[in-house]
Design an enzyme around this catalytic site. Structure first.
Site, mmCIF file in Angstrom:
data_model
loop_
_atom_site.group_PDB
_atom_site.id
_atom_site.type_symbol
_atom_site.label_atom_id
_atom_site.label_comp_id
_atom_site.label_asym_id
_atom_site.label_seq_id
_atom_site.Cartn_x
_atom_site.Cartn_y
_atom_site.Cartn_z
ATOM 1 N N TYR A 1 13.355 -13.412 8.698
ATOM 2 C CA TYR A 1 11.886 -13.775 8.089
ATOM 3 C C TYR A 1 11.486 -14.924 9.067
ATOM 4 O O TYR A 1 10.148 -15.146 8.788
ATOM 5 C CB TYR A 1 12.225 -14.073 6.703
ATOM 6 C CG TYR A 1 12.620 -13.002 5.747
ATOM 7 C CD1 TYR A 1 12.903 -11.670 6.446
ATOM 8 C CD2 TYR A 1 13.013 -13.101 4.405
ATOM 9 C CE1 TYR A 1 13.552 -10.750 5.482
ATOM 10 C CE2 TYR A 1 13.393 -12.331 3.583
ATOM 11 C CZ TYR A 1 13.900 -10.853 4.166
ATOM 12 O OH TYR A 1 14.172 -9.942 3.479
ATOM 13 N N LEU B 1 8.851 -3.859 -6.440
ATOM 14 C CA LEU B 1 7.486 -3.123 -6.868
ATOM 15 C C LEU B 1 7.074 -1.945 -5.935
ATOM 16 O O LEU B 1 5.950 -1.229 -6.249
ATOM 17 C CB LEU B 1 6.483 -4.383 -7.068
ATOM 18 C CG LEU B 1 6.642 -5.431 -7.835
ATOM 19 C CD1 LEU B 1 5.748 -6.557 -7.781
ATOM 20 C CD2 LEU B 1 6.339 -5.045 -9.339
ATOM 21 N N ARG C 1 0.397 -14.871 -9.711
ATOM 22 C CA ARG C 1 1.227 -13.898 -10.202
ATOM 23 C C ARG C 1 2.764 -14.370 -10.169
ATOM 24 O O ARG C 1 3.517 -13.838 -10.651
ATOM 25 C CB ARG C 1 1.275 -12.825 -8.846
ATOM 26 C CG ARG C 1 0.267 -11.874 -9.363
ATOM 27 C CD ARG C 1 0.217 -10.641 -8.223
ATOM 28 N NE ARG C 1 -0.871 -9.508 -8.407
ATOM 29 C CZ ARG C 1 -1.455 -8.974 -7.756
ATOM 30 N NH1 ARG C 1 -0.890 -8.815 -6.284
ATOM 31 N NH2 ARG C 1 -2.366 -7.925 -7.955
HETATM 32 N N1 LIG Z 1 17.594 -6.726 2.393
HETATM 33 C C1 LIG Z 1 16.599 -6.317 3.198
HETATM 34 O O1 LIG Z 1 16.730 -5.515 3.988
HETATM 35 C C2 LIG Z 1 15.234 -6.383 2.631
HETATM 36 C C3 LIG Z 1 14.061 -5.467 3.018
HETATM 37 C C4 LIG Z 1 12.844 -5.628 2.399
HETATM 38 C C5 LIG Z 1 12.588 -6.564 1.427
HETATM 39 N N2 LIG Z 1 13.389 -7.556 1.205
HETATM 40 C C6 LIG Z 1 13.354 -8.682 0.252
HETATM 41 O O2 LIG Z 1 12.623 -8.094 -0.969
HETATM 42 C C7 LIG Z 1 11.603 -8.826 -1.213
HETATM 43 C C8 LIG Z 1 10.712 -7.881 -2.124
HETATM 44 O O3 LIG Z 1 10.319 -6.985 -1.367
HETATM 45 P P1 LIG Z 1 8.868 -6.745 -0.726
HETATM 46 O O4 LIG Z 1 8.385 -8.160 -0.630
HETATM 47 O O5 LIG Z 1 9.113 -5.699 0.315
HETATM 48 O O6 LIG Z 1 8.281 -5.792 -1.664
HETATM 49 P P2 LIG Z 1 7.842 -5.885 -3.201
HETATM 50 O O7 LIG Z 1 8.109 -7.176 -3.922
HETATM 51 O O8 LIG Z 1 8.073 -4.450 -3.929
HETATM 52 O O9 LIG Z 1 5.956 -5.753 -3.125
HETATM 53 C C9 LIG Z 1 5.134 -7.170 -2.641
HETATM 54 C C10 LIG Z 1 3.779 -6.638 -2.967
HETATM 55 O O10 LIG Z 1 3.551 -6.454 -4.311
HETATM 56 C C11 LIG Z 1 2.299 -7.081 -4.466
HETATM 57 N N3 LIG Z 1 2.498 -7.499 -5.906
HETATM 58 C C12 LIG Z 1 3.612 -8.576 -6.358
HETATM 59 N N4 LIG Z 1 3.503 -9.004 -7.529
HETATM 60 C C13 LIG Z 1 2.737 -7.965 -8.126
HETATM 61 C C14 LIG Z 1 2.110 -7.814 -9.337
HETATM 62 N N5 LIG Z 1 2.648 -8.370 -10.591
HETATM 63 N N6 LIG Z 1 1.164 -6.611 -9.626
HETATM 64 C C15 LIG Z 1 0.807 -6.082 -8.660
HETATM 65 N N7 LIG Z 1 1.270 -6.265 -7.369
HETATM 66 C C16 LIG Z 1 1.943 -7.394 -6.845
HETATM 67 C C17 LIG Z 1 2.261 -8.022 -3.571
HETATM 68 O O11 LIG Z 1 1.018 -8.566 -3.396
HETATM 69 P P3 LIG Z 1 0.452 -9.768 -3.443
HETATM 70 O O12 LIG Z 1 0.930 -10.497 -2.298
HETATM 71 O O13 LIG Z 1 -1.328 -9.508 -3.317
HETATM 72 O O14 LIG Z 1 0.848 -10.291 -4.891
HETATM 73 C C18 LIG Z 1 3.016 -7.481 -2.627
HETATM 74 O O15 LIG Z 1 2.017 -6.871 -1.811
HETATM 75 C C19 LIG Z 1 11.114 -9.427 0.068
HETATM 76 O O16 LIG Z 1 10.026 -10.171 0.169
HETATM 77 C C20 LIG Z 1 12.342 -9.755 0.674
HETATM 78 O O17 LIG Z 1 12.703 -11.164 0.207
HETATM 79 C C21 LIG Z 1 14.888 -7.389 1.462
#
Ligand SMILES: NC(=O)c1ccc[n+]([C@@H]2O[C@H](COP(=O)([O-])OP(=O)(O)OC[C@H]3O[C@@H](n4cnc5c(N)ncnc54)[C@H](OP(=O)(O)O)[C@@H]3O)[C@@H](O)[C@H]2O)c1
Length: 275
Positions: A47, A186, A234
Site C-alpha cells: 500500500y 462494503l 464516516r
Molecule cells: N488482502 C487483500 O488482498 C486486500 C484487497 C483489497 C482490500 N484489502 C483491505 O481491505 C480494505 C477495505 O477494502 P476496500 O477499501 O477495497 O473496499 P471497501 O471498504 O468495501 O469500500 C471502500 C469504499 O466504500 C466507501 N464507504 C466507506 N464507508 C461507507 C459508508 N458508511 N457508506 C457508503 N460508502 C462507504 C468509501 O468511500 P469514501 O472514501 O467516500 O467513504 C470507499 O469508496 C482495504 O482498504 C484494505 O485495507 C485487502
C-alpha cells in the site's frame, strides 16, 4: 471493542482499511480513527503507506497494547530472505517493534509454501509479529498452509461482502479456529448499499446502509470487517454497528445477494477460487 478470538489472537471486529490512503490524508485518518475508537488498522507493504499509518498511530498516542495492527508481505517477497527483509522494513516504516498480525498477502505458486510458512513462523518466533496468517487463500491452499503451520494461523483475509459467496472459506476458517477478515466489506464499487434487502433493513433499524452491511459481517461468528473510508465523518458510522441486531430473516435476505458472485479483486496471479 468487540473482538474475535482466533487461535490466541484477539482481533477487533471492525478495523480501518487503508488501501489507497497516502500521505497526510492517511496519517490524519488513522489518527482520527483511533481517536474515534478504532483499535484495528490494516495496511500492507504494497500500500506504500506504512510510514503514514505509523505517523497516525504515533500521533494518536494510545498505549501500544491497545492497538491491533496488521501488515502483509507481497507475493514476490515470499522466499525466506525476502520475506524477512519485507517484514523488517514494514516495522521500520510503521515505527513499531512488532505488528499484531503478519499476513502472506497473496499466495505465489512459484515459491514453495513450506518455505514461506517457515519464514512466517520465524517472524512469529523472533517477535516481529504477535500473530500470523494468510490472505487470499482458498480452501485447498488453506488446507496446505494448515498442514504446515497448524493452529499457529490466526486469520485468512479474503474478499467478502453480500455479493460474494465465501461460505466454503468461512467454514474452513471456523473449523481451523481462525478468523475470516472481510476485505472490500462494503463491496467497494458494487451497488450493495442500494439493494432493497439492505435499504429496507436500514429503514427499519434507523441505520445507514453501510452500517447494515457491516453489521451483517460482524453478526456472523468469526467474521471481522475492515472498511475503508476517506471521510472522517464516516469513521464513527462504520464503527457503530454493535448497538443493534439484524433479524434472521434480514440476515438471510442480505446473504441471498451472494448469488451474484461478483468478485472485485481478481488478477492474473489469483489462485483458483472456491466455486
Ligand atoms: N488482502 C487483500 O488482498 C486486500 C484487497 C483489497 C482490500 N484489502 C483491505 O481491505 C480494505 C477495505 O477494502 P476496500 O477499501 O477495497 O473496499 P471497501 O471498504 O468495501 O469500500 C471502500 C469504499 O466504500 C466507501 N464507504 C466507506 N464507508 C461507507 C459508508 N458508511 N457508506 C457508503 N460508502 C462507504 C468509501 O468511500 P469514501 O472514501 O467516500 O467513504 C470507499 O469508496 C482495504 O482498504 C484494505 O485495507 C485487502
Amino acid at each position: 471493542m468487540h473482538s474475535v478470538d482466533a487461535n490466541g489472537a484477539h482481533i477487533p471486529s471492525i478495523g480501518l482499511g487503508t488501501w489507497t490512503l497516502r500521505g497526510d490524508q492517511c496519517a490524519d485518518l488513522v489518527q482520527a480513527a483511533i481517536e474515534t475508537g478504532y483499535r484495528h488498522i490494516d495496511t500492507a507493504a504494497m500500500y506504500k503507506n506504512e510510514d503514514d499509518v505509523g505517523r497516525g498511530i504515533a500521533r494518536a498516542g494510545v498505549p501500544r497494547d491497545e492497538l491491533f495492527v496488521t501488515t502483509k508481505v507481497w507475493p514476490t517477497d515470499l522466499a525466506a530472505a525476502d520475506f524477512r527483509r519485507s517484514a523488517e522494513q514494514s516495522l521500520d516504516r510503521l515505527g513499531l517493534e512488532q505488528v499484531d498480525l503478519l499476513l502472506i498477502h497473496w499466495p505465489n505458486p512459484a515459491i514453495r509454501l513450506s518455505e514461506t510458512i517457515g519464514a512466517l513462523e520465524a517472524a512469529l518466533k523472533d517477535g516481529l509479529t504477535r500473530n500470523i496468517g494468510v490472505s487470499n487463500f482458498p480452501t485447498a491452499l488453506l488446507a496446505d498452509a494448515m498442514s504446515l503451520a497448524g493452529h499457529s494461523l490466526s486469520a485468512n483475509q479474503v474478499e467478502y461482502h453480500p455479493k460474494l459467496d465465501q461460505s466454503k472459506v468461512l467454514a474452513a476458517c471456523r473449523a481451523a479456529g481462525m478468523a475470516m477478515v472481510s476485505y472490500c466489506p462494503l463491496g467497494r464499487g458494487l451497488d450493495i448499499l442500494h439493494e432493497p434487502a439492505v435499504a429496507e433493513a436500514a429503514a427499519k433499524h434507523g441505520r445507514t446502509p453501510g452500517q447494515i452491511v457491516l453489521r451483517w459481517h460482524v453478526q456472523q461468528p468469526g467474521v471481522i470487517a475492515i472498511p475503508r473510508t476517506t471521510r472522517r465523518e464516516r469513521l464513527a458510522e462504520n464503527l457503530d454497528v454493535f448497538g443493534f441486531e439484524l433479524t434472521e430473516a434480514e440476515m438471510h435476505a442480505i446473504s441471498a445477494l451472494q448469488a451474484a458472485n461478483n468478485r472485485i479483486c481478481d488478477f492474473e496471479f489469483s489462485p483458483v477460487w472456491d466455486g
